[in-house]
Write an enzyme that holds these catalytic residues in place. Structure first.
Site, short mmCIF file in Angstrom:
data_model
loop_
_atom_site.label_atom_id
_atom_site.label_comp_id
_atom_site.label_asym_id
_atom_site.label_seq_id
_atom_site.Cartn_x
_atom_site.Cartn_y
_atom_site.Cartn_z
N GLY A 1 -10.53 8.96 -4.54
CA GLY A 1 -10.36 9.41 -5.92
C GLY A 1 -10.77 8.29 -6.88
NE ARG B 1 -11.04 13.04 -2.49
CZ ARG B 1 -10.12 12.12 -2.76
NH1 ARG B 1 -9.81 11.24 -1.81
NH2 ARG B 1 -9.53 12.04 -3.92
CG ASP C 1 -3.89 5.47 2.05
OD1 ASP C 1 -4.66 6.12 1.32
OD2 ASP C 1 -2.90 5.96 2.60
CB THR D 1 -5.65 5.15 -5.74
OG1 THR D 1 -5.04 6.44 -5.85
CG2 THR D 1 -4.60 4.14 -5.26
CG ASP E 1 -2.68 8.90 -5.91
OD1 ASP E 1 -3.20 9.22 -4.82
OD2 ASP E 1 -2.89 9.51 -6.97
CG ASP F 1 -0.97 6.15 -2.80
OD1 ASP F 1 -1.29 7.20 -2.19
OD2 ASP F 1 -1.81 5.30 -3.20
NE ARG G 1 7.27 29.03 -26.35
CZ ARG G 1 6.07 29.39 -26.78
NH1 ARG G 1 5.09 28.51 -26.89
NH2 ARG G 1 5.83 30.66 -27.11
NE ARG H 1 -4.10 11.16 -1.67
CZ ARG H 1 -5.18 11.91 -1.51
NH1 ARG H 1 -5.09 13.02 -0.81
NH2 ARG H 1 -6.34 11.58 -2.04
P1 ADP Z 1 -8.52 7.06 -0.72
O1 ADP Z 1 -9.36 5.88 -0.37
O2 ADP Z 1 -8.26 7.18 -2.20
O3 ADP Z 1 -7.26 7.16 0.11
P2 ADP Z 1 -9.70 9.04 1.01
O4 ADP Z 1 -8.47 9.25 1.82
O5 ADP Z 1 -10.57 10.19 0.68
O6 ADP Z 1 -9.37 8.38 -0.40
O7 ADP Z 1 -10.59 7.96 1.79
C1 ADP Z 1 -11.83 7.58 1.20
C2 ADP Z 1 -12.89 7.49 2.28
O8 ADP Z 1 -12.53 6.50 3.25
C3 ADP Z 1 -13.01 8.77 3.09
O9 ADP Z 1 -13.81 9.69 2.41
C4 ADP Z 1 -13.67 8.25 4.36
O10 ADP Z 1 -15.06 8.03 4.15
C5 ADP Z 1 -13.00 6.88 4.53
N1 ADP Z 1 -11.86 6.98 5.44
C6 ADP Z 1 -10.70 7.60 5.20
N2 ADP Z 1 -9.89 7.49 6.28
C7 ADP Z 1 -10.59 6.78 7.22
C8 ADP Z 1 -10.32 6.34 8.57
N3 ADP Z 1 -9.14 6.59 9.15
N4 ADP Z 1 -11.27 5.64 9.22
C9 ADP Z 1 -12.45 5.38 8.63
N5 ADP Z 1 -12.77 5.77 7.37
C10 ADP Z 1 -11.86 6.47 6.69
O1 F6P Z 2 -5.88 10.06 -4.85
C1 F6P Z 2 -6.13 10.34 -6.19
C2 F6P Z 2 -5.96 11.83 -6.46
O2 F6P Z 2 -6.20 12.07 -7.81
C3 F6P Z 2 -4.59 12.37 -6.08
O3 F6P Z 2 -3.61 12.08 -7.07
C4 F6P Z 2 -4.90 13.83 -5.97
O4 F6P Z 2 -3.95 14.54 -5.18
C5 F6P Z 2 -6.27 13.82 -5.29
O5 F6P Z 2 -6.88 12.58 -5.66
C6 F6P Z 2 -7.18 14.94 -5.72
O6 F6P Z 2 -8.33 14.85 -4.90
P1 F6P Z 2 -9.74 15.47 -5.41
O7 F6P Z 2 -10.19 14.65 -6.57
O8 F6P Z 2 -10.63 15.29 -4.20
O9 F6P Z 2 -9.46 16.87 -5.78
#
Ligand code: ADP
Ligand code: F6P
Length: 355
Positions: free
Chosen positions: A15, A76, A107, A129, A131, A133, A166, A175
């Site tokens: 994100g 993603r 993460d 991010t 979030d 988180d 209201r 998330r």
């Molecule tokens: P965020 O980084 O905000 O948590 P995502 O969960 O979409 O967002 O992860 C971002 C990108 O990181 C994913 O689209 C993927 O390319 C890579 N990724 C996520 N999880 C893994 C994993 N377990 N191993 C390797 N690459 C990963």
């Molecule tokens: O991780 C950031 C975030 O905005 C979360 O708060 C939300 O749940 C998610 O991404 C939405 O994902 P996408 O932008 O792929 O719809």
């Protein structure tokens, strides 16, 4: 011993978050100041797999600091988790002469960064991010802007709620994390807040709303974190109106909170962690996530940070702690306990002063 880096790559992933551009700008300017070239990797790990990679210079990052989003775009990319995806990514690092990578994201991005490091491409990750988180850091890039945007939106809703006596139930992203909902709830004077981390006492909220209404209160805001439960916001909207007689509306802010010009805090955070990441990489360190703790910039091994995250979120897997010393495990447990106590105190404050 400093590693001879001639060229580093930078990418944003997951994100997008306001302040990512400040981090990109800082990485580029810091690297170039140290005689290292920078390659922009567009669209996160997908761009690394596809070779969507172009050189960045001092001018490439002019006039981006005040813009939300990310000039490198994001994506993603599940393919990156596959061997073929990883092999293509490594091949492109070799092809473009990339000696190391700064990866900005959440993460999921960190997992990708640690995989790259294990495959011989030293990586340092920045917490990007909205979030907030990421357990190892007090703040992630984008969170402050997202909360301030949410506050502005909800203040507007309060105006119209006051005019029409209201209640507005407001669902926000995050998330599984309730940080945006909770901090906004305090800042806007919400009557209640529902988050995943702490059980929501719906009955008590209904009683409080009735009492407040009888005492002459005209406007009511209930903040709901999206992680608090699928459809909770809409259901609560109906229940509140039926049980209290207060006309109630629902608003889902969704991706509105992910855009907009970054706040000072996110511009500073992005700039500080970006510069620090380059310094660590050029000092020969890798597999790190750069964190902000009590205003100081520090770093932590990504593997440890991911385990700390699982510990904080009560998602530890068998064997997760085996590779750490007793002292490290004790430190991790204490860190998580103190972090949650701080979060719970904020939650209790929100409830205490919301009536
Ligand atoms: P965020 O980084 O905000 O948590 P995502 O969960 O979409 O967002 O992860 C971002 C990108 O990181 C994913 O689209 C993927 O390319 C890579 N990724 C996520 N999880 C893994 C994993 N377990 N191993 C390797 N690459 C990963
Ligand atoms: O991780 C950031 C975030 O905005 C979360 O708060 C939300 O749940 C998610 O991404 C939405 O994902 P996408 O932008 O792929 O719809």
């Amino acid at each position: 011993m400093a590693t001879e880096f001639k060229r580093i790559g930078i990418l944003t992933s997951g994100g997008d978050a306001p302040g990512m551009n400040a981090a990109i700008r800082s990485v580029v300017r810091t690297a170039i100041a140290r005689g290292v070239e920078v390659m922009g990797i567009y669209r996160g790990y997908r761009g690394l797999i596809e070779g969507d990679i172009k050189p960045l210079d001092m001018r490439s990052v002019s006039n981006i600091m005040n813009h939300g989003g990310t000039m490198l775009y994001s994506d993603r990319c599940p393919e990156f988790k596959t061997e073929a995806g990883m092999n293509a990514a490594i091949a492109n690092c070799r092809r473009f002469g990339i000696d190391g990578i700064v990866a900005i994201g959440g993460d999921g991005t960190f997992r990708g960064a640690t995989d790259l490091t294990e495959h011989g491409i030293p990586c340092v990750a920045l917490p990007g991010t909205i979030d907030n988180d990421i357990t190892s850091t007090d703040y992630s890039i984008g969170f402050d802007t997202a909360v301030n945007t949410t506050i502005e939106m909800v203040d507007r809703l309060r105006d119209t709620c006051e005019s029409h006596a209201r209640c507005n139930v407001v669902e926000v992203m995050g998330r599984d994390a309730g940080d945006i909902a909770l901090q906004t709830a305090i800042a806007v004077g919400a009557s209640a807040v529902a988050i995943k981390e702490i059980a929501f006492d719906e009955e008590a909220v209904i009683v409080d709303l009735k009492k407040s209404r009888e005492s002459g209160k005209r406007n009511f805001i209930i903040m709901v974190a999206e992680g608090a439960g699928d459809g909770l916001g809409e259901r609560l909207t109906k229940t509140v109106e039926e049980r209290t007689g207060i006309e109630t509306r629902f608003a889902r802010l969704a991706h509105v909170v992910r855009g907009g010009s970054p706040t000072l805090r996110d511009r500073l955070l992005g700039s500080k962690v970006g510069a620090y990441a380059v310094e660590r990489l050029l000092a020969g360190e890798s597999n790190l996530v750069i964190c902000e703790r009590k205003g100081d910039i520090t770093s932590m091994d990504i593997g440890e940070a991911l385990i700390l995250d699982r510990m904080y979120k009560d998602k530890l897997k068998d064997g997760d702690l085996e590779k750490f010393s007793k002292e490290t495990v004790a430190w991790m447990r204490d860190f998580c306990q103190r972090k949650f106590e701080k979060f719970k105190k904020l939650y209790d404050l929100a409830n205490e002063i919301s009536r």
